[in-house]
Design a protein around this motif. Structure first.
Motif, PDB file in Angstrom:
ATOM      1  N   HIS A  64     -10.477   1.262   6.521  1.00 52.87           N
ATOM      2  CA  HIS A  64     -10.592  -0.109   6.720  1.00 52.87           C
ATOM      3  C   HIS A  64      -9.404  -0.752   7.490  1.00 52.87           C
ATOM      4  CE1 HIS A  64     -12.364  -4.386   6.175  1.00 52.87           C
ATOM      5  NE2 HIS A  64     -11.029  -4.268   5.925  1.00 52.87           N
ATOM      6  N   THR A  65      -8.236  -0.605   7.023  1.00 55.25           N
ATOM      7  CA  THR A  65      -7.070  -1.331   7.488  1.00 55.25           C
ATOM      8  C   THR A  65      -6.896  -0.527   8.993  1.00 55.25           C
ATOM      9  OG1 THR A  65      -6.128  -1.728   5.288  1.00 55.25           O
ATOM     10  CG2 THR A  65      -4.628  -1.208   7.269  1.00 55.25           C
ATOM     11  N   ARG A  66      -7.223   0.694   9.097  1.00 52.80           N
ATOM     12  CA  ARG A  66      -6.884   1.220  10.525  1.00 52.80           C
ATOM     13  C   ARG A  66      -7.982   0.806  11.346  1.00 52.80           C
ATOM     14  NH1 ARG A  66      -6.526   5.918   7.238  1.00 52.80           N
ATOM     15  NH2 ARG A  66      -8.450   6.703   8.129  1.00 52.80           N
ATOM     16  N   ALA A  67      -9.197   0.712  11.049  1.00 54.45           N
ATOM     17  CA  ALA A  67     -10.256   0.077  11.918  1.00 54.45           C
ATOM     18  C   ALA A  67      -9.653  -1.254  12.189  1.00 54.45           C
ATOM     19  CB  ALA A  67     -11.577   0.063  10.892  1.00 54.45           C
ATOM     20  N   LEU A  68      -9.540  -2.096  11.365  1.00 49.59           N
ATOM     21  CA  LEU A  68      -9.058  -3.415  11.799  1.00 49.59           C
ATOM     22  C   LEU A  68      -7.870  -3.657  12.604  1.00 49.59           C
ATOM     23  CD1 LEU A  68      -9.447  -6.685  11.151  1.00 49.59           C
ATOM     24  CD2 LEU A  68      -8.206  -6.474   9.130  1.00 49.59           C
ATOM     25  N   LEU A  69      -6.930  -2.804  12.404  1.00 45.00           N
ATOM     26  CA  LEU A  69      -5.765  -2.733  13.090  1.00 45.00           C
ATOM     27  C   LEU A  69      -6.054  -2.274  14.683  1.00 45.00           C
ATOM     28  CD1 LEU A  69      -3.088  -0.874  10.941  1.00 45.00           C
ATOM     29  CD2 LEU A  69      -2.894  -3.548  11.887  1.00 45.00           C
TER      30      LEU A  69
ATOM     31  N   VAL B 202       5.240  -7.992  18.178  1.00 44.24           N
ATOM     32  CA  VAL B 202       4.143  -9.017  17.471  1.00 44.24           C
ATOM     33  C   VAL B 202       3.165  -8.196  16.929  1.00 44.24           C
ATOM     34  CG1 VAL B 202       1.956 -10.441  18.050  1.00 44.24           C
ATOM     35  CG2 VAL B 202       4.243 -10.856  19.143  1.00 44.24           C
ATOM     36  N   PHE B 203       2.832  -7.119  17.387  1.00 43.02           N
ATOM     37  CA  PHE B 203       1.723  -6.221  16.663  1.00 43.02           C
ATOM     38  C   PHE B 203       2.108  -5.788  15.236  1.00 43.02           C
ATOM     39  CE2 PHE B 203      -0.536  -2.234  16.217  1.00 43.02           C
ATOM     40  CZ  PHE B 203      -1.928  -2.791  16.106  1.00 43.02           C
ATOM     41  N   LEU B 204       3.446  -5.146  15.410  1.00 37.44           N
ATOM     42  CA  LEU B 204       4.108  -4.384  14.490  1.00 37.44           C
ATOM     43  C   LEU B 204       4.255  -5.452  13.059  1.00 37.44           C
ATOM     44  CD1 LEU B 204       5.233  -1.985  12.999  1.00 37.44           C
ATOM     45  CD2 LEU B 204       7.516  -2.248  14.289  1.00 37.44           C
ATOM     46  N   TRP B 205       5.183  -6.423  13.616  1.00 35.68           N
ATOM     47  CA  TRP B 205       5.460  -7.204  12.460  1.00 35.68           C
ATOM     48  C   TRP B 205       4.736  -8.277  11.935  1.00 35.68           C
ATOM     49  CZ3 TRP B 205      10.335  -8.947  15.901  1.00 35.68           C
ATOM     50  CH2 TRP B 205      11.281  -7.869  16.240  1.00 35.68           C
ATOM     51  N   PHE B 206       3.854  -8.951  12.742  1.00 34.59           N
ATOM     52  CA  PHE B 206       2.929 -10.067  12.493  1.00 34.59           C
ATOM     53  C   PHE B 206       1.494  -9.297  12.050  1.00 34.59           C
ATOM     54  CE2 PHE B 206       6.072 -11.912  14.936  1.00 34.59           C
ATOM     55  CZ  PHE B 206       6.435 -13.421  14.407  1.00 34.59           C
ATOM     56  N   LEU B 207       1.444  -8.377  12.414  1.00 36.23           N
ATOM     57  CA  LEU B 207      -0.183  -7.848  12.070  1.00 36.23           C
ATOM     58  C   LEU B 207      -0.094  -6.425  11.225  1.00 36.23           C
ATOM     59  CD1 LEU B 207      -1.825  -8.542  15.760  1.00 36.23           C
ATOM     60  CD2 LEU B 207      -1.839  -9.933  13.407  1.00 36.23           C
ATOM     61  N   VAL B 208       0.496  -5.401  11.688  1.00 31.36           N
ATOM     62  CA  VAL B 208       0.552  -4.280  11.055  1.00 31.36           C
ATOM     63  C   VAL B 208       0.904  -4.453   9.597  1.00 31.36           C
ATOM     64  CG1 VAL B 208       1.019  -1.647  10.920  1.00 31.36           C
ATOM     65  CG2 VAL B 208       0.538  -2.869  13.124  1.00 31.36           C
ATOM     66  N   CYS B 209       2.389  -5.042   9.655  1.00 34.62           N
ATOM     67  CA  CYS B 209       2.984  -5.048   8.242  1.00 34.62           C
ATOM     68  C   CYS B 209       2.305  -5.801   7.128  1.00 34.62           C
ATOM     69  CB  CYS B 209       4.329  -5.767   8.634  1.00 34.62           C
ATOM     70  SG  CYS B 209       5.846  -4.639   9.340  1.00 34.62           S
ATOM     71  N   PRO B 210       1.585  -7.007   7.428  1.00 33.93           N
ATOM     72  CA  PRO B 210       0.955  -7.579   6.491  1.00 33.93           C
ATOM     73  C   PRO B 210      -0.554  -7.119   6.030  1.00 33.93           C
ATOM     74  CG  PRO B 210       0.776  -8.941   8.562  1.00 33.93           C
ATOM     75  CD  PRO B 210       1.690  -7.883   8.741  1.00 33.93           C
TER      76      PRO B 210
ATOM     77  N   VAL C 298      -0.752  -3.785   6.144  1.00 30.61           N
ATOM     78  CA  VAL C 298      -0.370  -2.477   5.262  1.00 30.61           C
ATOM     79  C   VAL C 298      -0.109  -3.084   4.127  1.00 30.61           C
ATOM     80  CG1 VAL C 298       1.386  -0.748   5.147  1.00 30.61           C
ATOM     81  CG2 VAL C 298       0.108  -1.107   7.242  1.00 30.61           C
ATOM     82  N   ALA C 299       0.696  -4.232   3.754  1.00 30.86           N
ATOM     83  CA  ALA C 299       1.064  -4.663   2.502  1.00 30.86           C
ATOM     84  C   ALA C 299      -0.147  -5.086   1.860  1.00 30.86           C
ATOM     85  CB  ALA C 299       2.029  -6.078   2.850  1.00 30.86           C
ATOM     86  N   LEU C 300      -1.167  -5.318   2.190  1.00 26.02           N
ATOM     87  CA  LEU C 300      -2.592  -5.781   1.421  1.00 26.02           C
ATOM     88  C   LEU C 300      -3.277  -4.541   1.145  1.00 26.02           C
ATOM     89  CD1 LEU C 300      -3.523  -8.787   3.423  1.00 26.02           C
ATOM     90  CD2 LEU C 300      -2.522  -8.921   1.136  1.00 26.02           C
ATOM     91  N   ASP C 301      -2.986  -3.402   1.559  1.00 30.29           N
ATOM     92  CA  ASP C 301      -3.695  -2.328   1.292  1.00 30.29           C
ATOM     93  C   ASP C 301      -3.192  -1.469   0.026  1.00 30.29           C
ATOM     94  OD1 ASP C 301      -4.978   0.194   1.587  1.00 30.29           O
ATOM     95  OD2 ASP C 301      -4.978   0.326   3.852  1.00 30.29           O
ATOM     96  N   VAL C 302      -4.153  -1.237  -0.824  1.00 31.73           N
ATOM     97  CA  VAL C 302      -3.883  -0.763  -2.162  1.00 31.73           C
ATOM     98  C   VAL C 302      -3.500   0.617  -1.817  1.00 31.73           C
ATOM     99  CG1 VAL C 302      -4.998  -2.531  -3.617  1.00 31.73           C
ATOM    100  CG2 VAL C 302      -6.163  -0.552  -2.591  1.00 31.73           C
ATOM    101  N   ALA C 303      -3.866   1.308  -0.815  1.00 36.12           N
ATOM    102  CA  ALA C 303      -3.787   2.827  -0.659  1.00 36.12           C
ATOM    103  C   ALA C 303      -2.422   3.038  -0.428  1.00 36.12           C
ATOM    104  CB  ALA C 303      -4.585   3.256   0.408  1.00 36.12           C
TER     105      ALA C 303
ATOM    106  N   ALA D  55       2.386   4.830  17.173  1.00 40.42           N
ATOM    107  CA  ALA D  55       1.059   5.704  17.080  1.00 40.42           C
ATOM    108  C   ALA D  55       0.945   6.884  16.198  1.00 40.42           C
ATOM    109  CB  ALA D  55       0.816   5.821  18.363  1.00 40.42           C
ATOM    110  N   GLY D  56       1.932   7.465  16.264  1.00 43.25           N
ATOM    111  CA  GLY D  56       2.099   8.815  15.361  1.00 43.25           C
ATOM    112  C   GLY D  56       1.708   8.499  13.978  1.00 43.25           C
ATOM    113  N   LEU D  57       2.416   7.553  13.320  1.00 49.91           N
ATOM    114  CA  LEU D  57       2.030   7.068  11.992  1.00 49.91           C
ATOM    115  C   LEU D  57       0.723   6.611  11.532  1.00 49.91           C
ATOM    116  CD1 LEU D  57       5.610   5.089  11.205  1.00 49.91           C
ATOM    117  CD2 LEU D  57       5.084   7.185  10.124  1.00 49.91           C
ATOM    118  N   LEU D  58       0.162   5.836  12.704  1.00 53.05           N
ATOM    119  CA  LEU D  58      -1.051   5.317  12.379  1.00 53.05           C
ATOM    120  C   LEU D  58      -2.133   6.535  12.397  1.00 53.05           C
ATOM    121  CD1 LEU D  58      -1.174   1.859  14.118  1.00 53.05           C
ATOM    122  CD2 LEU D  58      -0.835   2.286  11.742  1.00 53.05           C
TER     123      LEU D  58
END
Length: 208
Positions: A5-10, A50-58, A60-65, A200-203
């Motif tokens: 779900h997180t990956r799709a949203l990202l 912007v993508f990493l700090w403002f979107l990906v980080c929060p 990922v922080a909300l992802d219980v996985a 990209a590799g991490l995602l």
């Protein structure tokens, strides 16, 4: 590692950011918006940050996985970065008093926050690490690298414009034509490649 779900949203948010970046470049380079023209490498870096700090980080922080220790660090970092974003926009477009040293000070504080968070969760990181732990550590490492890179960029830019970042004629971006920005743009282009590849590799690994 992030959930599907997180990956799709990202992926959706990345597409939105790409469209926004194209619009931003048009506004700066064609319409001549405040802050000056922006080069291709610098636009790519702005999109990345912007993508990493403002979107990906929060997200990922909300992802219980994702391991709880990493989520705590990323959540605190994301909140601190969003506060900086609001303040920076006000200083840039409101009172027109933004200066790169402000951003450098915030970046250094963010570095201290992330390192402090890693120390706080050291019991987990010094134990037996599973794939999700290694992923989280690699992701936090990428965030740290991006912050150090931003500190270097801000210092180089502030020196290149001789501090002229305030007022109606303040310069906020490095363009492609001026010789004073040539080294900054070359460095940014060179670093964009591993930074983009790392994210990209991490995602991609998280999708396995």
């Amino acid at each position: 590692m992030p959930s599907p779900h997180t990956r799709a949203l990202l992926a959706i948010l990345a597409a939105v950011c790409i469209v926004a970046a194209a619009g931003f470049r048009h506004a700066q380079n064609v319409k001549g918006s405040r802050g000056g023209r922006i080069s291709g490498p610098k636009l790519a870096w702005l999109f990345y940050a912007v993508f990493l700090w403002f979107l990906v980080c929060p997200l990922v922080a909300l992802d219980v996985a994702v391991p709880e220790e990493a989520r705590g660090v990323l959540g605190a970092f994301a909140a601190f970065m969003w506060l900086r974003g609001v303040a920076e926009l006000y200083l840039l477009y409101g009172v027109k008093r933004w200066r790169p040293p402000y951003g450098v000070a915030h970046d250094v504080a963010c570095i201290a926050l992330v390192l402090g968070g890693l120390f706080w969760g050291r019991a987990r990181w010094l134990g037996v690490l599973g794939p999700e732990d290694l992923w989280a550590l690699a992701f936090l490492g990428l965030v740290l690298v991006s912050l150090f890179v931003e500190v270097a960029y801000a210092a180089l830019f502030f020196h290149a414009v001789e501090g002229r970042t305030t007022g109606e004629d303040g310069i906020w971006f490095a363009d492609e034509e001026q010789a004073r920005f040539r080294r900054i743009n070359r460095l940014t282009l060179a670093l964009n490649v591993p930074l983009y590849a790392g994210l990209a590799g991490l995602l991609a690994v998280g999708a396995w």
